[in-house]
Design a protein around this motif. Structure first.
Motif, PDB file in Angstrom:
ATOM      1  N   TRP A 167      36.556 102.711  62.462  1.00  0.00           N
ATOM      2  CA  TRP A 167      36.806 101.387  63.026  1.00  0.00           C
ATOM      3  C   TRP A 167      36.394 100.333  62.012  1.00  0.00           C
ATOM      4  O   TRP A 167      35.326 100.419  61.395  1.00  0.00           O
ATOM      5  CB  TRP A 167      35.998 101.231  64.311  1.00  0.00           C
ATOM      6  CG  TRP A 167      36.081  99.877  64.953  1.00  0.00           C
ATOM      7  CD1 TRP A 167      37.075  99.410  65.760  1.00  0.00           C
ATOM      8  CD2 TRP A 167      35.135  98.814  64.828  1.00  0.00           C
ATOM      9  NE1 TRP A 167      36.805  98.122  66.164  1.00  0.00           N
ATOM     10  CE2 TRP A 167      35.618  97.728  65.602  1.00  0.00           C
ATOM     11  CE3 TRP A 167      33.934  98.659  64.148  1.00  0.00           C
ATOM     12  CZ2 TRP A 167      34.941  96.520  65.713  1.00  0.00           C
ATOM     13  CZ3 TRP A 167      33.245  97.456  64.256  1.00  0.00           C
ATOM     14  CH2 TRP A 167      33.749  96.409  65.033  1.00  0.00           C
ATOM     15  N   ASN A 168      37.276  99.339  61.818  1.00  0.00           N
ATOM     16  CA  ASN A 168      36.939  98.271  60.875  1.00  0.00           C
ATOM     17  C   ASN A 168      37.656  96.986  61.281  1.00  0.00           C
ATOM     18  O   ASN A 168      38.139  96.863  62.408  1.00  0.00           O
ATOM     19  CB  ASN A 168      37.301  98.677  59.435  1.00  0.00           C
ATOM     20  CG  ASN A 168      38.780  99.018  59.281  1.00  0.00           C
ATOM     21  OD1 ASN A 168      39.631  98.538  60.040  1.00  0.00           O
ATOM     22  ND2 ASN A 168      39.080  99.848  58.295  1.00  0.00           N
ATOM     23  N   HIS A 223      40.794  95.441  68.634  1.00  0.00           N
ATOM     24  CA  HIS A 223      39.819  95.361  69.707  1.00  0.00           C
ATOM     25  C   HIS A 223      38.395  95.342  69.166  1.00  0.00           C
ATOM     26  O   HIS A 223      38.143  95.759  68.033  1.00  0.00           O
ATOM     27  CB  HIS A 223      39.970  96.563  70.651  1.00  0.00           C
ATOM     28  CG  HIS A 223      41.321  96.680  71.267  1.00  0.00           C
ATOM     29  ND1 HIS A 223      42.151  97.748  71.028  1.00  0.00           N
ATOM     30  CD2 HIS A 223      41.995  95.849  72.104  1.00  0.00           C
ATOM     31  CE1 HIS A 223      43.277  97.579  71.696  1.00  0.00           C
ATOM     32  NE2 HIS A 223      43.211  96.443  72.347  1.00  0.00           N
ATOM     33  N   VAL A 224      37.457  94.921  70.006  1.00  0.00           N
ATOM     34  CA  VAL A 224      36.051  94.938  69.616  1.00  0.00           C
ATOM     35  C   VAL A 224      35.542  96.372  69.590  1.00  0.00           C
ATOM     36  O   VAL A 224      36.157  97.290  70.145  1.00  0.00           O
ATOM     37  CB  VAL A 224      35.189  94.096  70.585  1.00  0.00           C
ATOM     38  CG1 VAL A 224      35.601  92.640  70.555  1.00  0.00           C
ATOM     39  CG2 VAL A 224      35.254  94.654  72.001  1.00  0.00           C
ATOM     40  N   TRP A 225      34.397  96.522  68.964  1.00  0.00           N
ATOM     41  CA  TRP A 225      33.755  97.831  68.831  1.00  0.00           C
ATOM     42  C   TRP A 225      33.558  98.463  70.199  1.00  0.00           C
ATOM     43  O   TRP A 225      33.119  97.808  71.145  1.00  0.00           O
ATOM     44  CB  TRP A 225      32.405  97.627  68.132  1.00  0.00           C
ATOM     45  CG  TRP A 225      31.546  98.843  68.035  1.00  0.00           C
ATOM     46  CD1 TRP A 225      31.618  99.833  67.105  1.00  0.00           C
ATOM     47  CD2 TRP A 225      30.466  99.184  68.922  1.00  0.00           C
ATOM     48  NE1 TRP A 225      30.649 100.772  67.353  1.00  0.00           N
ATOM     49  CE2 TRP A 225      29.935 100.406  68.454  1.00  0.00           C
ATOM     50  CE3 TRP A 225      29.918  98.590  70.048  1.00  0.00           C
ATOM     51  CZ2 TRP A 225      28.855 101.029  69.072  1.00  0.00           C
ATOM     52  CZ3 TRP A 225      28.855  99.203  70.677  1.00  0.00           C
ATOM     53  CH2 TRP A 225      28.339 100.407  70.190  1.00  0.00           C
ATOM     54  N   GLY A 226      33.920  99.762  70.308  1.00  0.00           N
ATOM     55  CA  GLY A 226      33.710 100.505  71.542  1.00  0.00           C
ATOM     56  C   GLY A 226      34.895 100.559  72.474  1.00  0.00           C
ATOM     57  O   GLY A 226      34.961 101.423  73.345  1.00  0.00           O
ATOM     58  N   VAL A 284      30.761 102.518  60.661  1.00  0.00           N
ATOM     59  CA  VAL A 284      32.159 102.857  60.362  1.00  0.00           C
ATOM     60  C   VAL A 284      32.877 103.479  61.561  1.00  0.00           C
ATOM     61  O   VAL A 284      34.089 103.454  61.645  1.00  0.00           O
ATOM     62  CB  VAL A 284      32.290 103.780  59.125  1.00  0.00           C
ATOM     63  CG1 VAL A 284      33.756 104.027  58.787  1.00  0.00           C
ATOM     64  CG2 VAL A 284      31.567 103.195  57.923  1.00  0.00           C
ATOM     65  N   LEU A 285      32.136 104.032  62.518  1.00  0.00           N
ATOM     66  CA  LEU A 285      32.769 104.686  63.668  1.00  0.00           C
ATOM     67  C   LEU A 285      32.776 103.774  64.885  1.00  0.00           C
ATOM     68  O   LEU A 285      31.854 102.997  65.105  1.00  0.00           O
ATOM     69  CB  LEU A 285      32.034 105.987  64.023  1.00  0.00           C
ATOM     70  CG  LEU A 285      32.062 107.100  62.984  1.00  0.00           C
ATOM     71  CD1 LEU A 285      31.316 108.321  63.512  1.00  0.00           C
ATOM     72  CD2 LEU A 285      33.490 107.473  62.605  1.00  0.00           C
ATOM     73  N   SER A 325      30.412  91.479  69.849  1.00  0.00           N
ATOM     74  CA  SER A 325      31.574  91.622  70.733  1.00  0.00           C
ATOM     75  C   SER A 325      31.655  90.448  71.700  1.00  0.00           C
ATOM     76  O   SER A 325      32.746  89.907  71.953  1.00  0.00           O
ATOM     77  CB  SER A 325      31.487  92.933  71.517  1.00  0.00           C
ATOM     78  OG  SER A 325      31.556  94.049  70.656  1.00  0.00           O
ATOM     79  N   ALA A 326      30.499  90.073  72.258  1.00  0.00           N
ATOM     80  CA  ALA A 326      30.478  88.958  73.196  1.00  0.00           C
ATOM     81  C   ALA A 326      30.927  87.668  72.504  1.00  0.00           C
ATOM     82  O   ALA A 326      31.705  86.875  73.066  1.00  0.00           O
ATOM     83  CB  ALA A 326      29.082  88.787  73.789  1.00  0.00           C
TER      84      ALA A 326
END
Length: 375
Positions: free
Chosen positions: A230-231, A236-239, A361-362, A137-138
């Motif tokens: 989520w993929n 947006h980034v994860w989370g 996947v989540l 993400s960073a």
């Protein structure tokens, strides 16, 4: 029925392998009971991730809490706040009159370093540990220009400075951006001082029906979600998305228009990028401004939107099951005006966000957002 946080308590946070879970829980529960002026409860919810089977009954037996319903929940890093949500619901619906929410974890004896990835997940089999997930993400933020390396480091500088005024915090200190960036690389671009430490600790809250007393801290809302798929199609980034969705639920439940309406916030900053993403997902700052807000003092004590006056996970520590309830304890103390040099002046509304992740996947395992108010 309106629900009050009648009492809160925590242990010290840090590497404490010589103190078992019973001792850590004793510190937190004893303080919470004394704060609430009670000597017993009707039910207990316990949040933990890596504690052994039967841990809830074991630690509570040592405190003489037996014969009542005791339920253990595991929801990754949001385990403690999940216990709080369930305890709140039990009181709100009248199922129980006085309920204890307890979170505890002893990480120093469970892992030598980062949490071992779960090999039944594809990402786990590839060895993708949580530092690497956040590092991705960073890297995305750096690549798109949504943040700079210096802005990432500014989150660590801010939260370590906040923790100087928190005697329960694991780490504190005055660092420069250059010192943060020069610390040992853990998962590029995240350096050591941008990652939460391995921690042991416990935290607790006693919930009761609200009485309407002046200064009473009440729960305006408590929202819980699990992650959706989520993929690579996600913008947006994860989370990000799970935090944004849970925040919408919590704000609607609290009757608030925006997270900016609250006075003080504790968020899940297991890594510096986590705070930046979360402040944007909460709506505290516009998309792409999370890093600028940290570097510019917007999210520091004295800023427009104070975030993590406790020092956050980066500095207070992150014993997974205890983290969410430690955040709730901090906000409760803030709303009572009892935080000394880290006090947010005039705080009446506070928000807690805890997000747990790690399932392929989540978009995260779970997220809890809670809004508290001092009457």
């Amino acid at each position: 029925m309106s629900v009050a946080v009648a009492g809160v308590g925590t242990s010290h946070f840090g590497r404490q392998p010589e103190r078992d879970l019973v001792a850590l829980a004793w510190d937190a529960v004893r303080e919470a009971f004394a704060d609430a002026g009670v000597d017993g409860v009707d039910a207990v919810w316990v949040g933990t991730v890596f504690a052994p089977a039967g841990v809830a009954q074991r630690v509570l037996r040592a405190m003489g809490i037996t014969g009542v319903p005791i339920i253990t929940v595991e929801n990754a890093c949001a385990s403690g706040t999940t216990a709080f949500v369930e305890a709140h619901e039990a009181v709100r619906t009248g199922r129980h009159g006085r309920v204890l929410a307890l979170g505890l974890e002893q990480m120093s004896t469970a892992f030598a370093g980062a949490i071992t990835p779960e090999t039944t997940d594809p990402e786990g089999r590839a060895g993708l540990a949580m530092p690497a997930m956040y590092a991705m993400s960073a890297a995305r933020y750096l690549h798109t220009g949504a943040a700079t390396a210096e802005q990432l480091a500014a989150v660590s500088v801010k939260n370590h400075a906040h923790a100087v005024h928190n005697p329960r915090a694991q780490y504190s200190g005055t660092y420069t951006v250059d010192e943060v960036l020069a610390s040992r690389m853990i998962a590029d671009p995240l350096t050591l001082l941008q990652c939460c430490p391995t921690s042991d600790g416990a935290a607790a809250a006693v919930l009761t029906p609200a009485t309407g007393a002046r200064g009473e801290v009440v729960v305006r809302s408590a929202a819980l979600r699990s992650g959706a798929p989520w993929n690579h199609r996600s913008p947006h980034v994860w989370g990000h998305d799970i935090v944004a969705a849970t925040t919408r639920d919590a704000l609607a439940g609290a009757g608030l228009d925006a997270a900016a309406d609250v006075d003080v916030v504790e968020v899940h900053d297991a890594f510096t990028i986590g705070e930046i993403v979360t402040t944007e997902a909460l709506g505290l700052v516009p998309p792409g401004d999370g890093g600028k807000a940290a570097a510019g003092g917007v999210t520091a004590l004295g800023g427009a939107h104070p975030v993590n006056p406790s020092g956050g996970l980066l500095s207070r520590g992150h014993p997974l099951g205890a983290t969410g309830l430690a955040q709730l304890a901090e906000i409760t103390w803030q709303l009572r005006g009892r935080c000394g040099a880290r006090q947010v002046e005039g705080a009446r509304l506070g928000l807690v966000e805890t997000m747990g992740g790690g399932v392929s996947v989540l978009d995260g395992n779970s997220c809890v957002v809670t809004v508290l108010e001092a009457r």
